[in-house]
Design an enzyme around this catalytic site. Structure first.
Site, PDB file in Angstrom:
ATOM      1  N   ASN A 393       0.826  -1.208   0.000  1.00 40.60           N
ATOM      2  CA  ASN A 393       0.000   0.000   0.000  1.00 40.60           C
ATOM      3  C   ASN A 393       0.860   1.258   0.000  1.00 40.60           C
ATOM      4  OD1 ASN A 393      -2.105   1.904   0.352  1.00 40.60           O
ATOM      5  ND2 ASN A 393      -3.334   0.382   1.407  1.00 40.60           N
ATOM      6  N   ASP A 394       1.311   1.673   1.169  1.00 46.75           N
ATOM      7  CA  ASP A 394       2.039   2.941   1.276  1.00 46.75           C
ATOM      8  C   ASP A 394       3.306   2.966   0.435  1.00 46.75           C
ATOM      9  OD1 ASP A 394       0.154   3.882   3.146  1.00 46.75           O
ATOM     10  OD2 ASP A 394       1.211   2.852   4.767  1.00 46.75           O
ATOM     11  N   VAL A 395       3.963   1.817   0.269  1.00 46.22           N
ATOM     12  CA  VAL A 395       5.252   1.791  -0.429  1.00 46.22           C
ATOM     13  C   VAL A 395       5.094   1.900  -1.941  1.00 46.22           C
ATOM     14  CG1 VAL A 395       6.373   0.485   1.403  1.00 46.22           C
ATOM     15  CG2 VAL A 395       5.293  -0.746  -0.498  1.00 46.22           C
TER      16      VAL A 395
END
Length: 467
Positions: A393-395
């Site tokens: 997700n965030d990466v």
């Protein structure tokens, strides 16, 4: 023989320390990591055996009871823990290491008090440092464990005047320690500084959110090593000093690597209250943009993958939760048999602890040459036909590149949005640890394959075989 024994013990410690250093060096590469772990284990066995031969060790019965009990608990826990719970396991072990070191200092203090022996200044300083670092490591690691396990909220927990209160506690510890250096026989005050160190550990970790847990685990690992080194000074054991220093130094280096991978300073990690622990983001804007999400079924996804020339697989925590690494390896093997070039892109902070994805893929026997780190793989995404994102997700959030208002702005990411097509396998539209909506999901070149990573990858394998 009696004259040789102390020399033999110190020589054994020297050999063990050398094995530790070589083992740590080999742990730096996936190709040599297993051999490095074996060398370090042999070094630890040698260090323990040499210590048990020391004439100062008097109660072998208690040692054997402790060894048998700890080994049994450790073996059962290692067998039962799931790979997704490995970060919690690491946090728990860090905490127990800190507790053991602090108890060494407390026991030494009690021994000297009972013997009515004067406490030397250097021993007193070592005990107080050991109590402080070990206590903070223990309770801090327990809070990190509870956050990762979901026993308490993964979101930052703050209260008014929190930092001033922490500073007052720290000043209280320093003042109390200073008084103990002058009057070391004050038992109530010693117990008071022990309690303060335990409380500081709790207050140290509760304001840190889920998004920064990989950094916190690395830092606590370092602190557990420093606490062990301080315990070595308390009992005057050279091996404990060296081993603790190695763990402390390697943990600090790893912490710095994690901070660099997130483009954040250690200060902002500890005091920035970043990350929500994966709570879904709300707001009208998110609801409106969600209408533009394009979803596909496994048959469409298999056609995109099977007819591609190159595929980059990006594993994330969702893959770990679903235990999908073996299915992912099967999919990659099937694509390679069809002539597709398959690689894996590994972000330094993907998952919940450093190296989380590497461990999972190694468990599935994914060949080391197929693993590419972020700096190597990012220039290749523009020539990649399909990027397959599995639970990350965030990466992979492009907002980190351009949205200055985003909490993850400036964090280096895997640039999967530059691939010709991107497939994201995800259960739903919830956010990651940082609590930030991922604009990758709404890109024109992105398609969503909703469902459990293990189920969806298995269906992709089945559909690819039919092409």
């Amino acid at each position: 023989m009696s004259d040789f024994l102390p020399t033999g013990i110190q020589l054994s410690y020297l050999v063990a320390a050398s094995l530790f250093i070589v083992g740590l060096k080999q742990l730096g590469s996936p190709a040599t990591a297993r051999n490095g772990n074996l060398l370090a284990s042999v070094g630890m066995l040698l260090a323990i055996a040499a210590t048990l031969l020391d004439r100062q060790v008097l109660n072998y019965e208690m040692i054997l009871i402790g060894l048998a009990t700890g080994s049994a608990i450790g073996a059962i826990a290692a067998q039962r823990v799931a790979m997704t719970e490995m970060p919690q396991m690491v946090g728990l072990l860090n905490g127990l290491g800190g507790l053991a070191s602090a108890l060494v200092a407390v026991a030494e203090f009690w021994r000297l008090i009972d013997a009515s022996a004067p406490i030397p200044l250097d021993a007193n300083v070592s005990m107080l440092l050991d109590v402080f670092i070990g206590g903070v490591t223990f309770t801090g690691s327990m809070v990190a464990f509870a956050k990762l396990q979901g026993l308490i909220s993964g979101s930052p927990i703050t209260f008014p005047l929190q930092q001033p209160f922490n500073i007052l506690l720290l000043i209280g510890f320093v003042v109390g320690s200073g008084y103990l250096l002058v009057s070391p026989e004050n038992v109530p005050l010693f117990l008071g500084v022990v309690a303060v160190s335990l409380l500081l550990g709790v207050l140290f970790v509760i304001p840190i959110g889920g998004g920064d847990m990989p950094v916190v685990i690395s830092l606590l690992n370092s602190l557990s090593g420093i606490a062990a080194s301080a315990a070595g000074f308390v009992v005057m054991n050279n091996m404990l000093i060296i081993a603790g220093a190695l763990v402390g130094a390697s943990g600090l280096i790893l912490t710095q690597i994690m901070c660099k991978a997130m483009n954040r300073s250690l200060f902002s990690v500890l005091f920035g209250a970043f990350g929500t622990g994966g709570a879904a983001s709300g707001g009208a804007g998110a609801a409106e943009i969600e209408k533009n999400v394009r979803s596909i079924d496994p048959e469409e996804g298999a056609m995109m993958l099977g007819y591609a020339r190159s595929v980059v697989i990006v594993p994330g925590y969702g893959m770990a939760v679903a235990q999908a690494q073996h299915s992912v390896r099967e999919l990659a093997d099937q694509l390679e048999r069809m002539g597709v070039d398959v690689k894996y892109a590994i972000h330094p902070v993907a998952g919940r602890m450093p190296g989380h994805m590497n461990v999972l893929l190694a468990e599935a026997n994914v060949p080391y040459p197929q693993l590419s780190d972020m700096d190597d793989i990012n220039p290749q995404f523009e020539q990649t036909d399909v990027a397959l994102v599995i639970g990350a997700n965030d990466v992979v959030n492009p907002a980190a590149r351009h949205d200055a208002a985003s909490p993850i702005y400036g964090m280096p990411i895997l640039e999967v949005d530059k691939a010709k097509q991107t497939i994201v396998i995800k259960r739903g539209m919830s956010t990651g640890f940082a609590g930030v909506d991922n604009e990758l999901f709404y890109k024109d070149k992105t398609t969503m394959l909703f469902g459990s990573a293990k189920d969806m990858v298995a269906k992709l394998v089945s559909e690819v075989k039919q092409l």
